[in-house]
Design a protein around this motif. Structure first.
Motif, PDB file in Angstrom:
ATOM      1  N   THR A 197       0.837  -1.202   0.000  1.00  0.00           N
ATOM      2  CA  THR A 197       0.000   0.000   0.000  1.00  0.00           C
ATOM      3  C   THR A 197       0.872   1.253   0.000  1.00  0.00           C
ATOM      4  OG1 THR A 197      -0.026   0.080   2.410  1.00  0.00           O
ATOM      5  CG2 THR A 197      -1.780  -1.193   1.343  1.00  0.00           C
ATOM      6  N   SER A 200       2.492   1.867   3.277  1.00  0.00           N
ATOM      7  CA  SER A 200       3.686   1.049   3.521  1.00  0.00           C
ATOM      8  C   SER A 200       4.856   1.484   2.653  1.00  0.00           C
ATOM      9  CB  SER A 200       3.367  -0.431   3.276  1.00  0.00           C
ATOM     10  OG  SER A 200       2.546  -0.922   4.311  1.00  0.00           O
ATOM     11  N   ASP A 229       1.924  -3.527   4.594  1.00  0.00           N
ATOM     12  CA  ASP A 229       0.578  -3.990   4.232  1.00  0.00           C
ATOM     13  C   ASP A 229       0.498  -4.174   2.725  1.00  0.00           C
ATOM     14  OD1 ASP A 229      -0.497  -4.011   6.809  1.00  0.00           O
ATOM     15  OD2 ASP A 229      -0.794  -1.830   6.744  1.00  0.00           O
TER      16      ASP A 229
END
Lengths: 330, 289
Positions: A197, A200, A229
């Motif tokens: 993501t 992240s 993530d």
């Protein structure tokens, strides 16, 4: 002609291996390049003793060996701050010095960095395998019988080929300093970067990571940053069910895989050539030597860099070699 | 199939031919790597084909990264239209399934496995819908396998079975990797088989062991002068053997007399897709003929 010059391994150190500048060309068969993790340090040591840059030396990690020489030799130790001693008397680092037959080379405690390079005029004379003398211990190939040195090993030394720079010391501004706490490792995002993501992607570069105890020639593991993530997906056929899995692919040298999204691993000279974990990007070639001098528990950060920046860093590394050349000759 | 290009730092270009595994993706990757190799581009130092992707290592002091990237992309269309036929070899690999050595190892690491009460073979048979281990071994050894990648460690072949998607065996890797795997273990993870070339850590399920060395770090064996047996594109037939044959083969290996059974074959993806079983039968005939 006297018997071949050699040294005997009195104590092997923690993991002392024969390394040169590596064995390129077989990565497609799973055989990694191997060779010195800090190439600049090996090249500098070789030039001090009058060897070609690619001559085989010893790489000693964290704890130095004790070696007894059967013949006179010129030696230089570079890389980590692990002071060499001759029959107990400390010798300068980054300097070519004389060893007489029967003398013992040992090392003081590690003060900075991780890997010391020991070059001997004439080079370490072990058989070449596919064009290199480097040790690839995982495959039991190259080096001294495919493994780290052990007590009692008798290792041959080659015939010197060039004039050594006996007594010459490479000045500090030409050396690369050992990595400080919080050292930046520059990395180009890419490969499977899109799998995590945006948040992240931010945290990966923001967080401080520390070197885990599992740090060796295959790869350096880091921990302490926030877990990554993943962008949700339906697992592609053959990839496996974990979100960090991919259909097994090649792994670039320096690539940063993050199994399970938790602890990044940067692959180094003895890299596993492929596997099924996604990678967020790749540490640039200019910073690979630096990784070889990181100690466990040392904090680092990753810094995002683009191709232009990576090529500029590469030119700076070239300039470092040029300065070495100006000082000591190529 | 959507091909994706990425730089792996300043020295690698990584090409994902497809996100998922298929023989089509493998062939496209193989065609592209062959084309790149034949083009002899200055500055490329390594070309590494993988299952459904490949990687090129280059020297950016010799060829500019963007120039090489554009050049690589030009091979894609040709690779898609290339004749999906290769001249290759089929190699027979004798396997003692359910052997005592992998059995001892899998029992030692049982707490890291999905099914602590069974064996890896029992687990793989069950989750793939086979009602016995024997039937599972028949399926595993009944159709040949492509070497779709060589790597992880020196000389280790990843293998992909020449059967329709519905018949592909799939198993998860161990929950946590083992710290030990016997040398020459025949393993399985995801949709890939493998043969461990050296002893060491591993996460694949373990089905058996072959007495045939596939990697020789000293290059002393007659058929391993180059150190490695397998190359991407090779075809393997796993042949089940009993303990007696295993011991006899091992004795031949140890005496330096063992030679693997190898035959030259041509493989056409279109012919395979048209008649998988007939095509496989022809491949196996080359070995038996």
């Amino acid at each position: 002609m006297a018997d071949a010059a050699m040294f005997e391994v009195v104590k092997p150190g923690l993991a002392t291996t024969v390394q040169d500048l590596g064995r390129p060309g077989y990565y497609h068969l799973g055989l990694p390049i191997s060779g010195a993790m800090d190439r600049f340090a090996l090249i500098a040591a070789n030039r001090l003793v009058g060897n070609p840059d690619g001559a085989a030396g010893l790489e000693a990690v964290f704890l130095g060996p004790v070696l007894k020489f059967s013949a006179d030799a010129v030696v230089a130790v570079t890389g980590a701050t692990m002071p060499p001693k001759l029959d107990g008397a400390e010798q300068p680092l980054w300097t070519a010095f004389q060893i007489f037959a029967g003398q013992e080379l040992s090392f003081g405690y590690l003060k900075a960095g991780a890997r010391a390079y020991i070059a001997i005029a004439g080079g370490v004379d072990v058989p070449e395998v596919h064009g290199s003398r480097s040790t690839y211990a995982l495959g039991g190939l190259g080096g001294f019988e495919g493994r780290a040195l052990q007590s009692g090993d008798q290792v041959k030394i080659g015939a010197p080929t060039g004039p050594s720079k006996l007594g010459v010391t490479i000045p500090e501004d030409v050396r690369r300093a050992a990595p400080a706490s919080g050292t930046l490792l520059r990395a180009m995002p890419g490969l499977y970067w899109h799998r995590i993501t945006e948040e992240s992607q931010g945290s990966f570069f923001e967080d401080t990571w520390t070197v885990a105890p599992e740090a060796d020639r295959i790869g350096y593991r880091f921990k302490g940053g926030r877990a990554l993530d993943f962008v949700p997906r339906k697992p592609p056929f053959g990839a496996g069910s974990d979100p960090s899995n991919i259909v097994d692919s090649c792994y670039p040298y320096g690539s940063i895989q993050v199994p399970g999204g938790t602890e990044p691993i940067v692959l180094h000279r003895d890299a596993v050539s492929g596997g099924g974990y996604f990678m967020v990007g790749t540490v640039i070639s200019a910073d690979m030597d630096l990784i070889g001098q990181l100690q466990p528990h040392q904090p680092v950060r990753f810094e995002s860099i683009d191709m232009e920046g990576a090529l500029a860093a590469r030119r700076e590394e070239r300039a470092r070699l040029d300065r070495l050349g100006e000082f000591i000759g190529a | 199939m959507k091909t994706r290009y990425s730089f792996g730092g300043d020295e690698h270009i990584f090409v994902e031919v497809d996100e998922e595994m298929s023989l089509e993706a493998f062939f496209k990757s193989l065609s592209m790597t062959t084309a790149v190799r034949n083009a002899k581009i200055d500055g490329i130092t390594e070309i590494c084909p993988a299952n459904a992707s490949f990687q090129v290592k280059f020297d950016p002091d010799v060829i500019a990264p963007d120039v090489l990237m554009e050049r690589l992309k030009t091979f894609e269309v040709a690779a898609e239209n290339a004749e999906k036929t290769i001249d290759t070899r089929i190699i027979e690999m004798p396997v003692l399934y359910n052997d005592p050595w992998t059995h001892e190892t899998l029992m030692r690491f049982r707490e890291r496995h999905q099914d602590p009460d069974g064996t890896d073979l029992e687990y793989a048979a069950r989750i793939n819908g086979y009602d016995s281990v024997e039937k599972f071994i028949e399926a595993h050894s009944g159709a040949p396998w492509f070497v779709s990648m060589v790597g992880f460690v020196a000389g280790l072949p990843f293998t992909y079975q020449l059967v329709e998607r519905a018949r592909q065996i799939e198993v998860p890797k161990y929950l946590r990797p083992r710290t030990d795997t016997p040398k020459q273990t025949v393993g399985y993870g995801g949709c890939f088989g493998c043969v461990y070339s050296v002893r060491g850590a591993g996460g694949y399920q373990m089905f058996g062991i072959t007495p045939m060395p596939i990697f020789d770090p000293k290059g002393e064996r007659s058929y391993l002068k180059d150190l490695f047996l397998f190359r991407p594109g090779d075809i393997i037939r796993f042949k089940p053997i009993d303990r007696e044959t295993y011991d006899a083969t091992l004795a031949e290996v140890e005496a330096g007399r063992y030679e693997p059974k190898i035959a030259s074959v041509q493989f056409s993806l279109d012919a395979f897709n048209a008649d998988p079983e007939g095509n496989n039968a022809k491949l196996l005939e080359a070995l038996d003929g």
